[in-house]
Design an enzyme around this catalytic site. Structure first.
Site, short mmCIF file in Angstrom:
data_model
loop_
_atom_site.label_atom_id
_atom_site.label_comp_id
_atom_site.label_asym_id
_atom_site.label_seq_id
_atom_site.Cartn_x
_atom_site.Cartn_y
_atom_site.Cartn_z
N CYS A 1 7.20 6.45 16.95
CA CYS A 1 7.93 6.38 15.97
C CYS A 1 9.00 4.79 16.33
O CYS A 1 8.58 4.53 17.50
CB CYS A 1 9.15 7.44 16.13
SG CYS A 1 10.35 7.49 17.36
N ASN B 1 -3.34 12.73 13.10
CA ASN B 1 -2.97 11.39 13.95
C ASN B 1 -2.46 12.10 15.37
O ASN B 1 -2.43 11.46 16.38
CB ASN B 1 -1.82 10.57 13.39
CG ASN B 1 -0.45 11.15 13.24
OD1 ASN B 1 -0.88 12.28 11.82
ND2 ASN B 1 0.67 11.15 13.58
N GLN C 1 -6.21 7.95 10.07
CA GLN C 1 -6.88 8.22 11.28
C GLN C 1 -8.34 8.19 11.03
O GLN C 1 -8.93 8.12 12.16
CB GLN C 1 -6.21 9.34 11.98
CG GLN C 1 -4.74 9.06 12.48
CD GLN C 1 -4.63 8.22 13.47
OE1 GLN C 1 -5.44 7.84 14.24
NE2 GLN C 1 -3.25 7.54 13.59
N GLY D 1 -0.64 1.80 5.68
CA GLY D 1 -0.66 3.31 5.29
C GLY D 1 0.56 3.86 5.17
O GLY D 1 0.74 4.73 4.09
N THR D 2 1.51 3.54 5.48
CA THR D 2 2.94 3.98 5.10
C THR D 2 3.32 3.59 3.58
O THR D 2 3.50 4.60 2.76
CB THR D 2 4.11 3.35 5.92
OG1 THR D 2 3.93 3.88 7.24
CG2 THR D 2 5.43 3.93 5.38
N1 PLP Z 1 -0.77 8.31 8.11
C1 PLP Z 1 -1.18 8.39 9.31
C2 PLP Z 1 -1.97 9.73 9.37
C3 PLP Z 1 -0.80 7.80 10.46
O1 PLP Z 1 -1.45 8.16 11.57
C4 PLP Z 1 -0.18 6.47 10.23
C5 PLP Z 1 0.27 5.82 11.56
O2 PLP Z 1 0.14 6.16 12.72
C6 PLP Z 1 0.36 6.14 8.91
C7 PLP Z 1 -0.10 7.17 7.99
C8 PLP Z 1 1.07 4.90 8.76
O3 PLP Z 1 0.28 3.84 8.77
P1 PLP Z 1 0.89 2.25 8.95
O4 PLP Z 1 1.11 2.55 10.44
O5 PLP Z 1 -0.11 1.37 8.50
O6 PLP Z 1 2.14 2.18 8.27
#
Ligand code: PLP
Length: 389
Positions: free
Chosen positions: A332, A155, A185, A83-84
Protein backbone atom coordinates in the site's frame (compact mmCIF):
# COMPACT_ATOMS: atom_id res chain seq x y z
CA UNK A 1 24.76 -6.71 -13.09
CA UNK A 2 24.31 -10.39 -12.37
CA UNK A 3 21.20 -11.39 -10.46
CA UNK A 4 21.26 -13.56 -7.41
CA UNK A 5 21.82 -16.98 -8.88
CA UNK A 6 19.87 -16.22 -12.07
CA UNK A 7 21.65 -15.25 -15.29
CA UNK A 8 19.06 -12.92 -16.78
CA UNK A 9 17.67 -11.50 -13.52
CA UNK A 10 18.26 -7.78 -13.07
CA UNK A 11 17.91 -8.02 -9.26
CA UNK A 12 21.35 -7.21 -7.86
CA UNK A 13 23.28 -9.46 -5.51
CA UNK A 14 22.83 -10.01 -2.62
CA UNK A 15 19.12 -9.24 -2.74
CA UNK A 16 16.74 -12.17 -2.56
CA UNK A 17 13.57 -10.82 -4.16
CA UNK A 18 10.43 -12.77 -3.27
CA UNK A 19 7.82 -10.08 -3.80
CA UNK A 20 6.74 -10.67 -7.40
CA UNK A 21 3.06 -10.08 -6.54
CA UNK A 22 4.00 -6.47 -5.66
CA UNK A 23 5.99 -5.99 -8.83
CA UNK A 24 8.27 -8.03 -11.07
CA UNK A 25 11.74 -7.17 -12.37
CA UNK A 26 11.60 -5.89 -15.93
CA UNK A 27 12.16 -8.70 -18.40
CA UNK A 28 15.17 -8.12 -20.68
CA UNK A 29 12.91 -8.54 -23.73
CA UNK A 30 10.64 -5.75 -22.50
CA UNK A 31 13.58 -3.49 -21.81
CA UNK A 32 15.04 -4.12 -25.28
CA UNK A 33 11.70 -3.37 -26.93
CA UNK A 34 11.32 -0.13 -24.97
CA UNK A 35 14.78 1.29 -25.43
CA UNK A 36 14.26 2.77 -28.93
CA UNK A 37 11.15 4.56 -27.61
CA UNK A 38 13.22 6.13 -24.85
CA UNK A 39 15.81 7.22 -27.38
CA UNK A 40 15.68 7.86 -31.10
CA UNK A 41 12.05 6.86 -31.61
CA UNK A 42 9.19 8.98 -30.36
CA UNK A 43 5.94 10.46 -31.57
CA UNK A 44 2.37 11.01 -30.53
CA UNK A 45 0.33 8.14 -32.01
CA UNK A 46 -2.64 10.47 -32.52
CA UNK A 47 -0.75 12.70 -34.97
CA UNK A 48 -0.95 12.71 -38.77
CA UNK A 49 2.69 12.68 -39.91
CA UNK A 50 5.32 9.98 -40.37
CA UNK A 51 6.77 10.21 -36.85
CA UNK A 52 3.28 9.91 -35.41
CA UNK A 53 2.48 7.02 -37.74
CA UNK A 54 5.54 5.13 -36.51
CA UNK A 55 4.35 5.48 -32.93
CA UNK A 56 0.81 4.47 -33.91
CA UNK A 57 2.11 1.38 -35.62
CA UNK A 58 4.02 0.41 -32.46
CA UNK A 59 0.87 0.84 -30.35
CA UNK A 60 -1.22 -1.13 -32.87
CA UNK A 61 1.26 -4.01 -32.96
CA UNK A 62 1.27 -4.03 -29.16
CA UNK A 63 -2.52 -4.08 -29.14
CA UNK A 64 -2.46 -7.11 -31.45
CA UNK A 65 -0.06 -8.89 -29.08
CA UNK A 66 -2.18 -8.19 -26.00
CA UNK A 67 -5.32 -9.31 -27.83
CA UNK A 68 -3.70 -12.57 -28.86
CA UNK A 69 -2.64 -13.40 -25.29
CA UNK A 70 -6.04 -12.52 -23.84
CA UNK A 71 -8.02 -14.13 -26.65
CA UNK A 72 -9.94 -11.03 -27.73
CA UNK A 73 -10.11 -8.70 -30.74
CA UNK A 74 -7.45 -5.96 -30.93
CA UNK A 75 -10.24 -3.36 -31.01
CA UNK A 76 -11.37 -4.56 -27.58
CA UNK A 77 -8.10 -3.59 -25.85
CA UNK A 78 -8.07 -0.21 -24.07
CA UNK A 79 -4.61 0.78 -22.84
CA UNK A 80 -4.59 2.38 -19.38
CA UNK A 81 -2.06 3.50 -16.80
CA UNK A 82 -2.24 0.13 -15.05
CA UNK A 83 -4.47 -2.31 -13.21
CA UNK A 84 -5.95 0.30 -10.89
CA UNK A 85 -7.21 2.47 -13.73
CA UNK A 86 -8.48 -0.56 -15.61
CA UNK A 87 -10.44 -1.73 -12.54
CA UNK A 88 -11.90 1.73 -11.96
CA UNK A 89 -12.89 2.11 -15.60
CA UNK A 90 -14.51 -1.32 -15.55
CA UNK A 91 -16.63 -0.57 -12.49
CA UNK A 92 -17.37 3.15 -12.82
CA UNK A 93 -17.42 3.16 -16.62
CA UNK A 94 -19.83 0.24 -16.97
CA UNK A 95 -22.18 1.56 -14.28
CA UNK A 96 -22.16 5.00 -15.90
CA UNK A 97 -23.23 3.44 -19.20
CA UNK A 98 -25.74 1.03 -17.67
CA UNK A 99 -26.76 1.72 -14.06
CA UNK A 100 -27.76 -1.08 -11.73
CA UNK A 101 -26.58 -3.12 -8.79
CA UNK A 102 -22.90 -4.08 -8.43
CA UNK A 103 -21.27 -6.91 -6.53
CA UNK A 104 -17.70 -8.06 -6.03
CA UNK A 105 -15.97 -10.73 -4.01
CA UNK A 106 -14.86 -9.76 -0.52
CA UNK A 107 -11.22 -10.46 -1.42
CA UNK A 108 -10.86 -8.13 -4.41
CA UNK A 109 -7.96 -5.71 -4.68
CA UNK A 110 -8.73 -2.25 -3.24
CA UNK A 111 -8.98 -0.87 -6.79
CA UNK A 112 -12.15 -2.93 -7.32
CA UNK A 113 -13.35 -3.02 -3.72
CA UNK A 114 -13.30 0.76 -3.30
CA UNK A 115 -14.83 1.42 -6.71
CA UNK A 116 -17.66 -1.00 -5.89
CA UNK A 117 -18.17 0.46 -2.41
CA UNK A 118 -18.24 3.96 -3.86
CA UNK A 119 -20.98 2.82 -6.26
CA UNK A 120 -23.02 1.50 -3.32
CA UNK A 121 -22.27 -2.14 -4.16
CA UNK A 122 -22.05 -5.23 -1.96
CA UNK A 123 -19.46 -7.92 -1.39
CA UNK A 124 -19.90 -11.65 -1.83
CA UNK A 125 -18.33 -13.80 0.90
CA UNK A 126 -15.55 -16.31 0.28
CA UNK A 127 -14.83 -19.68 1.87
CA UNK A 128 -11.87 -20.51 4.12
CA UNK A 129 -9.68 -21.03 1.01
CA UNK A 130 -10.52 -17.55 -0.24
CA UNK A 131 -12.69 -18.84 -3.10
CA UNK A 132 -16.00 -17.08 -3.91
CA UNK A 133 -18.98 -18.71 -2.20
CA UNK A 134 -21.11 -19.55 -5.25
CA UNK A 135 -24.25 -20.24 -3.19
CA UNK A 136 -23.97 -16.83 -1.56
CA UNK A 137 -23.49 -15.27 -4.99
CA UNK A 138 -26.62 -17.06 -6.18
CA UNK A 139 -28.56 -15.52 -3.28
CA UNK A 140 -27.08 -12.03 -3.59
CA UNK A 141 -27.18 -11.43 -7.32
CA UNK A 142 -30.63 -10.29 -8.47
CA UNK A 143 -32.08 -9.36 -11.85
CA UNK A 144 -31.31 -5.68 -11.18
CA UNK A 145 -27.54 -6.38 -11.13
CA UNK A 146 -25.50 -4.56 -13.78
CA UNK A 147 -22.02 -5.79 -12.85
CA UNK A 148 -20.31 -8.59 -10.94
CA UNK A 149 -16.57 -8.31 -10.41
CA UNK A 150 -14.36 -11.24 -9.44
CA UNK A 151 -10.59 -11.55 -9.65
CA UNK A 152 -9.08 -14.45 -11.58
CA UNK A 153 -6.55 -15.02 -8.78
CA UNK A 154 -5.97 -13.31 -5.46
CA UNK A 155 -2.98 -11.06 -4.91
CA UNK A 156 -2.39 -12.04 -1.27
CA UNK A 157 -3.02 -15.76 -0.94
CA UNK A 158 -2.98 -16.72 -4.64
CA UNK A 159 -6.30 -18.58 -4.66
CA UNK A 160 -7.62 -19.06 -8.21
CA UNK A 161 -11.28 -18.14 -8.43
CA UNK A 162 -14.00 -20.14 -10.22
CA UNK A 163 -14.59 -17.37 -12.76
CA UNK A 164 -16.49 -19.57 -15.26
CA UNK A 165 -18.86 -20.74 -12.51
CA UNK A 166 -19.37 -17.15 -11.36
CA UNK A 167 -20.20 -16.18 -14.95
CA UNK A 168 -22.69 -19.09 -15.14
CA UNK A 169 -24.50 -17.95 -11.99
CA UNK A 170 -24.61 -14.36 -13.28
CA UNK A 171 -25.92 -15.47 -16.68
CA UNK A 172 -28.78 -17.39 -15.02
CA UNK A 173 -29.69 -14.94 -12.26
CA UNK A 174 -28.96 -11.60 -13.95
CA UNK A 175 -28.77 -12.04 -17.72
CA UNK A 176 -28.35 -8.28 -18.18
CA UNK A 177 -25.29 -8.06 -15.94
CA UNK A 178 -21.68 -7.94 -17.09
CA UNK A 179 -18.84 -9.90 -15.49
CA UNK A 180 -15.56 -8.14 -14.81
CA UNK A 181 -12.45 -10.24 -14.16
CA UNK A 182 -9.37 -8.67 -12.60
CA UNK A 183 -6.63 -10.78 -14.21
CA UNK A 184 -3.77 -8.61 -12.93
CA UNK A 185 -2.14 -11.37 -10.87
CA UNK A 186 -3.27 -14.29 -13.01
CA UNK A 187 -1.85 -13.07 -16.32
CA UNK A 188 1.71 -14.20 -15.59
CA UNK A 189 0.59 -17.73 -14.78
CA UNK A 190 -2.69 -18.85 -16.31
CA UNK A 191 -3.88 -19.40 -19.86
CA UNK A 192 -6.18 -16.40 -20.08
CA UNK A 193 -8.55 -17.34 -22.94
CA UNK A 194 -9.27 -20.52 -21.02
CA UNK A 195 -9.96 -18.68 -17.75
CA UNK A 196 -11.97 -15.77 -19.09
CA UNK A 197 -14.92 -17.60 -20.64
CA UNK A 198 -18.14 -15.69 -19.98
CA UNK A 199 -16.45 -12.42 -18.96
CA UNK A 200 -17.16 -9.02 -20.52
CA UNK A 201 -14.38 -6.90 -18.98
CA UNK A 202 -10.82 -7.91 -18.07
CA UNK A 203 -8.13 -5.89 -16.24
CA UNK A 204 -4.40 -6.37 -16.84
CA UNK A 205 -1.26 -4.72 -15.47
CA UNK A 206 2.13 -4.70 -17.17
CA UNK A 207 4.38 -4.66 -14.12
CA UNK A 208 3.00 -7.95 -12.80
CA UNK A 209 4.12 -9.79 -15.94
CA UNK A 210 7.67 -8.50 -16.31
CA UNK A 211 6.74 -5.30 -18.12
CA UNK A 212 7.23 -1.69 -16.99
CA UNK A 213 5.20 -0.01 -14.26
CA UNK A 214 2.45 2.49 -15.04
CA UNK A 215 0.77 0.72 -17.95
CA UNK A 216 -2.00 -1.83 -18.29
CA UNK A 217 -5.19 -2.52 -20.17
CA UNK A 218 -8.88 -3.01 -19.84
CA UNK A 219 -10.37 -5.46 -22.30
CA UNK A 220 -13.96 -4.45 -23.02
CA UNK A 221 -15.67 -7.02 -25.20
CA UNK A 222 -17.57 -5.82 -28.22
CA UNK A 223 -21.05 -4.59 -27.33
CA UNK A 224 -20.12 -3.98 -23.69
CA UNK A 225 -21.69 -0.64 -22.67
CA UNK A 226 -18.88 1.49 -21.24
CA UNK A 227 -18.46 5.22 -20.64
CA UNK A 228 -15.19 7.05 -20.13
CA UNK A 229 -14.34 8.06 -16.58
CA UNK A 230 -11.91 10.81 -17.64
CA UNK A 231 -12.49 12.96 -20.71
CA UNK A 232 -10.03 14.60 -23.07
CA UNK A 233 -8.64 13.92 -26.52
CA UNK A 234 -10.74 10.82 -27.12
CA UNK A 235 -7.93 8.29 -27.51
CA UNK A 236 -8.63 4.56 -27.14
CA UNK A 237 -12.09 4.61 -28.73
CA UNK A 238 -13.02 7.62 -26.57
CA UNK A 239 -12.72 5.37 -23.52
CA UNK A 240 -9.35 6.49 -22.18
CA UNK A 241 -8.22 9.94 -23.14
CA UNK A 242 -4.59 10.90 -22.78
CA UNK A 243 -1.46 10.63 -24.91
CA UNK A 244 -0.28 7.03 -25.11
CA UNK A 245 2.76 5.89 -23.15
CA UNK A 246 4.30 4.33 -26.24
CA UNK A 247 7.43 2.97 -24.55
CA UNK A 248 5.34 1.49 -21.74
CA UNK A 249 2.81 -0.08 -24.09
CA UNK A 250 5.56 -1.60 -26.26
CA UNK A 251 7.30 -3.00 -23.14
CA UNK A 252 4.03 -4.40 -21.81
CA UNK A 253 3.34 -6.22 -25.07
CA UNK A 254 6.89 -7.58 -25.24
CA UNK A 255 6.61 -8.93 -21.68
CA UNK A 256 3.24 -10.55 -22.43
CA UNK A 257 4.68 -12.22 -25.55
CA UNK A 258 7.43 -13.81 -23.44
CA UNK A 259 4.94 -14.85 -20.79
CA UNK A 260 2.76 -16.56 -23.39
CA UNK A 261 5.73 -18.35 -24.99
CA UNK A 262 7.20 -19.59 -21.69
CA UNK A 263 4.18 -19.86 -19.41
CA UNK A 264 3.92 -23.62 -18.99
CA UNK A 265 7.61 -24.10 -18.38
CA UNK A 266 7.90 -21.13 -15.97
CA UNK A 267 4.78 -22.14 -14.04
CA UNK A 268 6.05 -25.71 -13.56
CA UNK A 269 9.53 -24.57 -12.47
CA UNK A 270 8.24 -21.92 -10.09
CA UNK A 271 5.54 -24.17 -8.60
CA UNK A 272 8.24 -26.73 -7.76
CA UNK A 273 10.35 -23.99 -6.14
CA UNK A 274 7.33 -22.70 -4.22
CA UNK A 275 6.47 -26.20 -2.99
CA UNK A 276 10.05 -26.82 -1.90
CA UNK A 277 10.10 -23.56 0.03
CA UNK A 278 6.69 -24.23 1.59
CA UNK A 279 7.78 -27.70 2.71
CA UNK A 280 11.06 -26.38 4.11
CA UNK A 281 9.35 -23.62 6.10
CA UNK A 282 6.66 -25.97 7.42
CA UNK A 283 9.35 -28.36 8.61
CA UNK A 284 11.46 -25.64 10.25
CA UNK A 285 8.80 -23.40 11.83
CA UNK A 286 6.52 -25.00 14.44
CA UNK A 287 2.88 -23.92 14.14
CA UNK A 288 3.22 -22.39 10.65
CA UNK A 289 -0.03 -22.45 8.68
CA UNK A 290 -0.05 -22.27 4.87
CA UNK A 291 -2.92 -20.01 3.85
CA UNK A 292 -5.22 -20.09 0.81
CA UNK A 293 -6.47 -22.89 -1.39
CA UNK A 294 -4.53 -26.16 -1.77
CA UNK A 295 -1.38 -25.56 -3.84
CA UNK A 296 -2.86 -26.86 -7.09
CA UNK A 297 -5.65 -24.27 -6.88
CA UNK A 298 -3.29 -21.40 -6.19
CA UNK A 299 -1.02 -19.33 -8.40
CA UNK A 300 2.28 -21.24 -8.84
CA UNK A 301 4.35 -18.40 -7.39
CA UNK A 302 2.41 -17.70 -4.21
CA UNK A 303 3.36 -18.96 -0.77
CA UNK A 304 1.34 -17.21 1.93
CA UNK A 305 1.81 -18.36 5.50
CA UNK A 306 0.68 -17.28 8.97
CA UNK A 307 3.18 -17.71 11.77
CA UNK A 308 1.83 -17.76 15.33
CA UNK A 309 3.68 -15.73 17.93
CA UNK A 310 5.26 -13.40 15.38
CA UNK A 311 4.26 -9.92 14.17
CA UNK A 312 4.56 -9.41 10.39
CA UNK A 313 6.12 -5.99 10.69
CA UNK A 314 8.99 -7.17 12.91
CA UNK A 315 9.52 -10.25 10.73
CA UNK A 316 9.67 -8.21 7.51
CA UNK A 317 12.17 -5.88 9.13
CA UNK A 318 14.51 -8.75 10.02
CA UNK A 319 14.07 -10.32 6.59
CA UNK A 320 14.88 -7.04 4.87
CA UNK A 321 17.99 -6.72 7.03
CA UNK A 322 19.01 -10.16 5.81
CA UNK A 323 18.46 -9.11 2.17
CA UNK A 324 15.16 -10.92 1.70
CA UNK A 325 12.36 -8.82 0.17
CA UNK A 326 8.91 -10.09 1.07
CA UNK A 327 5.61 -8.63 2.23
CA UNK A 328 2.69 -9.29 4.51
CA UNK A 329 -0.23 -8.30 2.34
CA UNK A 330 -0.56 -6.16 -0.74
CA UNK A 331 1.74 -3.17 -1.09
CA UNK A 332 0.00 0.00 0.00
CA UNK A 333 1.05 3.59 -0.57
CA UNK A 334 2.38 4.19 2.93
CA UNK A 335 4.30 0.92 3.06
CA UNK A 336 2.61 0.36 6.43
CA UNK A 337 1.19 -2.99 7.42
CA UNK A 338 -2.57 -2.95 7.53
CA UNK A 339 -4.93 -5.68 8.67
CA UNK A 340 -5.67 -7.81 5.62
CA UNK A 341 -9.29 -7.72 4.45
CA UNK A 342 -8.52 -10.90 2.51
CA UNK A 343 -7.54 -12.91 5.57
CA UNK A 344 -10.47 -11.44 7.54
CA UNK A 345 -12.89 -12.50 4.77
CA UNK A 346 -11.40 -16.01 4.85
CA UNK A 347 -12.07 -16.19 8.59
CA UNK A 348 -8.41 -16.30 9.64
CA UNK A 349 -8.25 -15.37 13.34
CA UNK A 350 -6.75 -11.88 13.88
CA UNK A 351 -4.05 -13.36 16.17
CA UNK A 352 -2.88 -15.60 13.34
CA UNK A 353 -3.36 -12.99 10.60
CA UNK A 354 -1.00 -10.62 12.40
CA UNK A 355 1.81 -13.07 11.64
CA UNK A 356 1.16 -13.14 7.89
CA UNK A 357 4.04 -13.49 5.45
CA UNK A 358 3.64 -13.41 1.66
CA UNK A 359 6.50 -14.85 -0.36
CA UNK A 360 5.86 -14.56 -4.09
CA UNK A 361 8.19 -16.15 -6.59
CA UNK A 362 8.36 -15.29 -10.26
CA UNK A 363 10.14 -15.52 -13.58
CA UNK A 364 13.48 -14.40 -12.13
CA UNK A 365 13.48 -16.63 -9.05
CA UNK A 366 16.49 -18.94 -8.85
CA UNK A 367 16.89 -22.10 -6.77
CA UNK A 368 19.44 -20.16 -4.73
CA UNK A 369 16.67 -17.71 -3.70
CA UNK A 370 14.65 -20.62 -2.36
CA UNK A 371 17.66 -22.04 -0.47
CA UNK A 372 18.33 -18.67 1.04
CA UNK A 373 14.72 -18.00 2.09
CA UNK A 374 14.55 -21.50 3.59
CA UNK A 375 17.48 -20.50 5.85
CA UNK A 376 16.68 -16.85 6.54
CA UNK A 377 12.95 -17.06 7.39
CA UNK A 378 13.19 -19.75 10.12
CA UNK A 379 16.19 -17.97 11.65
CA UNK A 380 14.28 -14.66 11.81
CA UNK A 381 11.20 -16.36 13.29
CA UNK A 382 13.34 -18.10 15.92
CA UNK A 383 14.94 -14.76 16.85
CA UNK A 384 11.56 -13.08 17.30
CA UNK A 385 10.13 -15.98 19.27
CA UNK A 386 13.17 -16.05 21.58
CA UNK A 387 12.87 -12.29 22.15
CA UNK A 388 9.19 -12.69 23.00
CA UNK A 389 9.70 -15.66 25.37
N1 PLP B 1 -5.56 -5.82 -9.10
C1 PLP B 1 -4.79 -6.71 -8.46
C2 PLP B 1 -5.32 -8.08 -8.22
C3 PLP B 1 -3.50 -6.35 -8.05
O1 PLP B 1 -2.74 -7.25 -7.41
C4 PLP B 1 -3.03 -5.04 -8.31
C5 PLP B 1 -1.70 -4.61 -7.84
O2 PLP B 1 -1.18 -5.15 -6.89
C6 PLP B 1 -3.88 -4.15 -8.99
C7 PLP B 1 -5.13 -4.57 -9.37
C8 PLP B 1 -3.42 -2.75 -9.32
O3 PLP B 1 -2.54 -2.78 -10.42
P1 PLP B 1 -1.53 -1.55 -10.69
O4 PLP B 1 -0.44 -1.67 -9.68
O5 PLP B 1 -1.07 -1.76 -12.09
O6 PLP B 1 -2.33 -0.30 -10.54
Amino acid sequence: MAGYGCETCPVPDPTCYLDHAATTPLRPEARAAMLPWLGERFGNPSGAHRVARGARQAVDESRDAVAEVVGCRPGEVVFTSGGTEADNLAVAGSLAARPGGVLCSAVEHEAVLRAVTRAGGRTVPVDADGAVDLEALERLVGPDAALVSVMVANNEVGTVQPVAEVADVVRRRAPRAAVHADAVQAAAWLDLPDRLAGTHLVSLSSHKVGGPQGVGALVARRGMPLRAVAVGGGQERELRSGTHDVAGIVGFAAALRVVAATRAETAARVAAQRDRLGDALAAAIPGLVETGAPRDRRLPGTLHVCIPGVESEALLFLLDEAGLCASAASACASGAQQASHVLAAMGVAPGLASGALRLTLGWSTADADVDRAARVVPAAVARLREAAA
